[in-house]
Design an enzyme around this catalytic site. Sequence first.
Site, PDB file in Angstrom:
ATOM      1  N   ASP A 335      65.595 139.267 -77.306  1.00  0.00           N
ATOM      2  CA  ASP A 335      66.159 138.871 -76.028  1.00  0.00           C
ATOM      3  C   ASP A 335      65.336 139.530 -74.923  1.00  0.00           C
ATOM      4  OD1 ASP A 335      68.037 137.874 -74.155  1.00  0.00           O
ATOM      5  OD2 ASP A 335      69.048 139.805 -74.150  1.00  0.00           O
ATOM      6  N   LYS A 336      65.530 139.082 -73.681  1.00  0.00           N
ATOM      7  CA  LYS A 336      64.775 139.688 -72.569  1.00  0.00           C
ATOM      8  C   LYS A 336      65.614 140.693 -71.794  1.00  0.00           C
ATOM      9  CE  LYS A 336      64.319 137.880 -68.555  1.00  0.00           C
ATOM     10  NZ  LYS A 336      64.666 139.027 -67.676  1.00  0.00           N
ATOM     11  N   GLU A 428      66.085 138.373 -55.342  1.00  0.00           N
ATOM     12  CA  GLU A 428      66.359 137.991 -53.968  1.00  0.00           C
ATOM     13  C   GLU A 428      67.140 139.086 -53.254  1.00  0.00           C
ATOM     14  OE1 GLU A 428      68.620 134.351 -53.219  1.00  0.00           O
ATOM     15  OE2 GLU A 428      67.177 133.929 -51.641  1.00  0.00           O
ATOM     16  N   PHE A 469      65.409 125.886 -52.196  1.00  0.00           N
ATOM     17  CA  PHE A 469      64.474 126.037 -53.321  1.00  0.00           C
ATOM     18  C   PHE A 469      64.857 125.108 -54.466  1.00  0.00           C
ATOM     19  CE2 PHE A 469      64.031 127.867 -57.549  1.00  0.00           C
ATOM     20  CZ  PHE A 469      62.672 128.095 -57.626  1.00  0.00           C
ATOM     21  N   LYS A 492      59.134 131.215 -47.618  1.00  0.00           N
ATOM     22  CA  LYS A 492      58.627 132.119 -48.661  1.00  0.00           C
ATOM     23  C   LYS A 492      58.529 131.332 -49.961  1.00  0.00           C
ATOM     24  CE  LYS A 492      63.191 133.912 -49.920  1.00  0.00           C
ATOM     25  NZ  LYS A 492      64.081 135.088 -49.950  1.00  0.00           N
ATOM     26  N   THR A 606      65.253 133.737 -74.645  1.00  0.00           N
ATOM     27  CA  THR A 606      66.035 134.188 -73.501  1.00  0.00           C
ATOM     28  C   THR A 606      66.742 133.036 -72.820  1.00  0.00           C
ATOM     29  OG1 THR A 606      65.884 135.296 -71.346  1.00  0.00           O
ATOM     30  CG2 THR A 606      63.974 134.028 -72.039  1.00  0.00           C
ATOM     31  N   ASP A 608      66.918 133.004 -69.608  1.00  0.00           N
ATOM     32  CA  ASP A 608      66.314 132.954 -68.280  1.00  0.00           C
ATOM     33  C   ASP A 608      65.534 131.665 -68.064  1.00  0.00           C
ATOM     34  OD1 ASP A 608      67.304 135.332 -67.564  1.00  0.00           O
ATOM     35  OD2 ASP A 608      65.475 136.469 -67.830  1.00  0.00           O
ATOM     36  N   ASN A 767      75.582 137.015 -76.236  1.00  0.00           N
ATOM     37  CA  ASN A 767      74.870 135.772 -76.534  1.00  0.00           C
ATOM     38  C   ASN A 767      73.717 135.983 -77.507  1.00  0.00           C
ATOM     39  OD1 ASN A 767      73.420 137.245 -74.692  1.00  0.00           O
ATOM     40  ND2 ASN A 767      72.824 135.511 -73.432  1.00  0.00           N
TER      41      ASN A 767
END
Length: 1113
Positions: A335-336, A428, A469, A492, A606, A608, A767
């Site tokens: 996992d990350k 952020e 975004f 940005k 992951t 992500d 998870n």
Amino acid sequence: MRGVDEEKVKANNAIRTSKYNIFTFLPLNLFEQFRRLANAYFLFLLILQMIPQVSSLSWFTTAVPLAIVLSITAAKDASDDINRHKCDKQVNNREVEVLIDGELKKEKWMDVQVGDIIKLENNEFVTADLLLLSSSEPLNLVYVETPPNNCLDKFKGTLTVNGQAYSLDNDRVLLRGCTLRNTEWCFGLVLFGGPDTKLMQNCGKTVFKRTSIDHLMNILVLAIFGFLATMCAILSICNAIWEANEGSAFTMFLPREPGVSGSLSSFLTFWSYVIVLNTVVPISLYVSVEIIRLGNSFFIDWDRKMYYPKNNTPAQARTTTLNEELGQIKYIFSDKTGTLTQNIMTFNKCSINGKAYGKQLGERVVDFSWNQLADSKFIFHDHSLVETVREGNPEAHAFFRLLALCHTVMPEEKKEGELIYQAQSPDEGALVTAARNFGFVFRSRTPESITVIEMGRKVVYELVAVLDFNNIRKRMSVIVRSPKGKTTLYCKGADTIIYERLHPSCSNLMKVTTDHLNMYAGDGLRTLVLAFKNLEENYMEEWRKRHNEASTAMEGREERLEELYEEIEKDMTLLGATAVEDKLQDGVPQTIEQLAKADIKIWVLTGDKQETAENIGYSCNILREEMNEVFIVAANTAGGVRRELQVNFDICHWSFFSHAFRSARRKMCPDAAEEPSVIKARAGLFWLKKTETVQDEKVNGEYAMLINGHSLAFALEEDLELELLRTVCMCQTVICCRVTPLQKAQVVQLVKKYKQAVTLAIGDGANDVSMIKAAHIGVGISGQEGMQAVLSSDFSFAQFRYLERLLLVHGRWSYLRMCKFLRYFFYKNFTFTFVHFWYAFFCGFSAQTVYDEWFITLYNTVYTSLPVLALSLFDQDVNDRWSFQHPQLYAPGQQNLYFSKKAFVNLTVLSCYSSLVLFFVPWAAIHDTVRDDGKDIADYQSFALFAQTCLLIVVSIQMCLDTYHWTAVNNLFIWGSLAAYFAVTFTMYSNGIFVILPSAFPFVGQNTLNLPNVWLTIVLTSLLCILPVVAYRFISMQIRPTINDKVRHRARKELPPTPSLRRPVRRVSTRRSGYAFSHSKGYGDLVTSQRFLMMRPVKSQAMQFSHIAPTES
């Protein structure tokens, strides 16, 4: 809402990860133990020994050891399962507030029912799968950490209240396994509980894990049974022949029992020899294996170098049956978040108007006491930037003003001056916090305005538009109007995207900033470029009209908005760049580097988004700039994938993914065949299991692959799984992003199925449980995301870096020790047993034993048991420092070089040779030989003493040759066992013991061991047995030395390498983060919606279903 008078339904929120209960333990555990063929064999042997006509040994000689073996194993399994029950009880007995009859009352988790309304508070674990009703946050937002995602985010339902139906989707569902973050409280309605929750549905079943050596031992034991039956059949046939030809001459003083014919005698002889020769599979084998594993597990528990003092967390071997498999790992699935990273973002460096700021750690920390609204936790190491800002530098002010305005963060100020930023992603939040500390404090927002405290002065900006975004734009912009009426666009985003939209006058500044970006990328930082543009009022009025028309268009809305965004986001002025560090856990890059040198492949699985996973890949050196290519397999959007599934599945899906895999494979290996090379074979007990192995293919260069969860879902289908596996196994690194817990397990199972390699999965969150259970070895990181992963793991510790020591030291040593133990154990018992076989040709095949009964009783329990245990617990080929210095020492375990079928055949041949020498040399030495007084010494007792003494000395010398690391324990056990043998022998063969116990010790006369020719024969026998072994090892080391031989030779001549702090080398890189933000789509629409200002009276809260905002994990 549950009423107090309602009949209580059966609670369904309890979970169970244990294997047994009080009723199922005995039958299930015995079933598991008797699946070991040796245990079943000894049960059969026990039944045989109860037949007087067959056995010459008492039944309890097998019953007692078998009972001890079963009891020790059962006690260990019970202890492991009791710990699981305790952990389950701890989780099930957590308390949560439940709305009962209009009041909040404390209830245990296991008593929560579907339909209950519960209240959660900040940092609490989510009790069950909940429908979010309301929260303390604006817009009823809830922030959660570690949400199981992708396929788990598909939820469709309808809520009917007072006859009115409300549609529900996954944006309004909180899943069990999440942790509530940055949210004071929330209310939720229980949808699913306990085993029905999506997390538990994805956890997979608890399986009984066995090592590859266990499986091999079962096969070998089966082969040994066949060999034993063959030997017994040969001897029984020989007995029948002997009885027919010679037996009649002995019936005068050895009469047969009534009714026993020659054929029946031969049949009974077969079973008698089964008992006599049963030591080829000694029952003490499995007891010794369990003791060795238990001892090596304690070494892991006691290792202070794997202890994490910050959290007071030691390493723990939660399962004691898998130690040696730690030395055979080929694939690691990690996992990350929380495993490789700390999920903490820090603003480290920046470039403003061509000047770089931010120094290396070790410099004095900047004092922000001048700023009353500064975050005390923020740390920066360059005082010059503060001076620049406080001097009023316009570029620096514009830089931090942009960071304070261009975002979708929501502030919370519970006390005056105590700001809490609730960001959708931690990176952020880090940027807004940096602006806050440098004097540009984001204070509050409404759908139409943003309030910022600029260097102590309150400024309210009108929020004209948010250009949000997404994954295609890779940038975000806001258009604001200052109190003075000046309208500005702040943007940005990724450097490549922003550079294309800069005014030509920025070319020189762009070159300098690019150099800074390269430097930041070399440090593994995540970069972002900032730019702005002043807008004329007339143009803005006209643009806003077109924007409003595009926003309300029924067709082509997204395309029209994108055109408007492209139009206004050009000819911008470059301000600079930011560099944010996603803090890795200590030692992660170095650990990965060491494991890669050990030829262990690391895959990151992951939840992500792709960009985040790619950034971390570069940060921890899984991905490297010098790689030939990084392949990306991904569909454009989730909607696109869904449409492909719904419309023309075969064409859209298979052509896209098959082409992606094939094109990547052709680049890596141009000469590869179109179809994968699959070797089909049979394995397992009785060779009933069919196996398919995909062969590795040679690759030119180093490659990596990134694949997202949507694409992976298709690739794991049966028709494409081999294509997927073949392609990804050509890559040095594989990163699977946006994957579900179930997909993590499926990837692990795919590799297990087709690569026949040992796998390890490591993670820290709920998870990760499914892949931890699916892998051969599961490792849990005891971090901040609860204990679910640890509870399901086989080994646990606090930091990823400890994995290096677990594998390269403990794992390698455990594998080496277990293999040495098995080789020596089979050698000494085969040699012991084969002597019986040769003796049968001299005793009329009568099943008489060659050794005296006391030696048979004590051989495996006293004389050879403790020395081999010392070898198996304390032996090391080299110490831990040399193991780290040469990770290549790990390779033999991956290739099964130390114990395999081939090694077993070799030791069997050696045992056969040794037994021939041990029988025939002593036999020839005392045949027709007389003592000094003229008496004949060729009697049964003298030969038995002679042969068993030679046997014990030979196997002891063999153990000395196999011992690399001598300790006081080894010396004590080896020399102590020999001393015990001679003490017992001289005592039993003495006249005194015969006088005391004449029936128990019928050994009379002078001891044979006082004869010089006997000792000369013992020396000769030992040399004949040992010299071939020594000669073979010497020649092998000279002609084909292994890495182990080379390192051991070096270790004898040099001092151990001193442990040093390995610092990661800065890499020169032109590759930078495409976009530092972790979320997949911004919340621009949400923060500009009128719902932001909605009042939330208690009665209407339940209808304000809103978003659940995941913090990246």
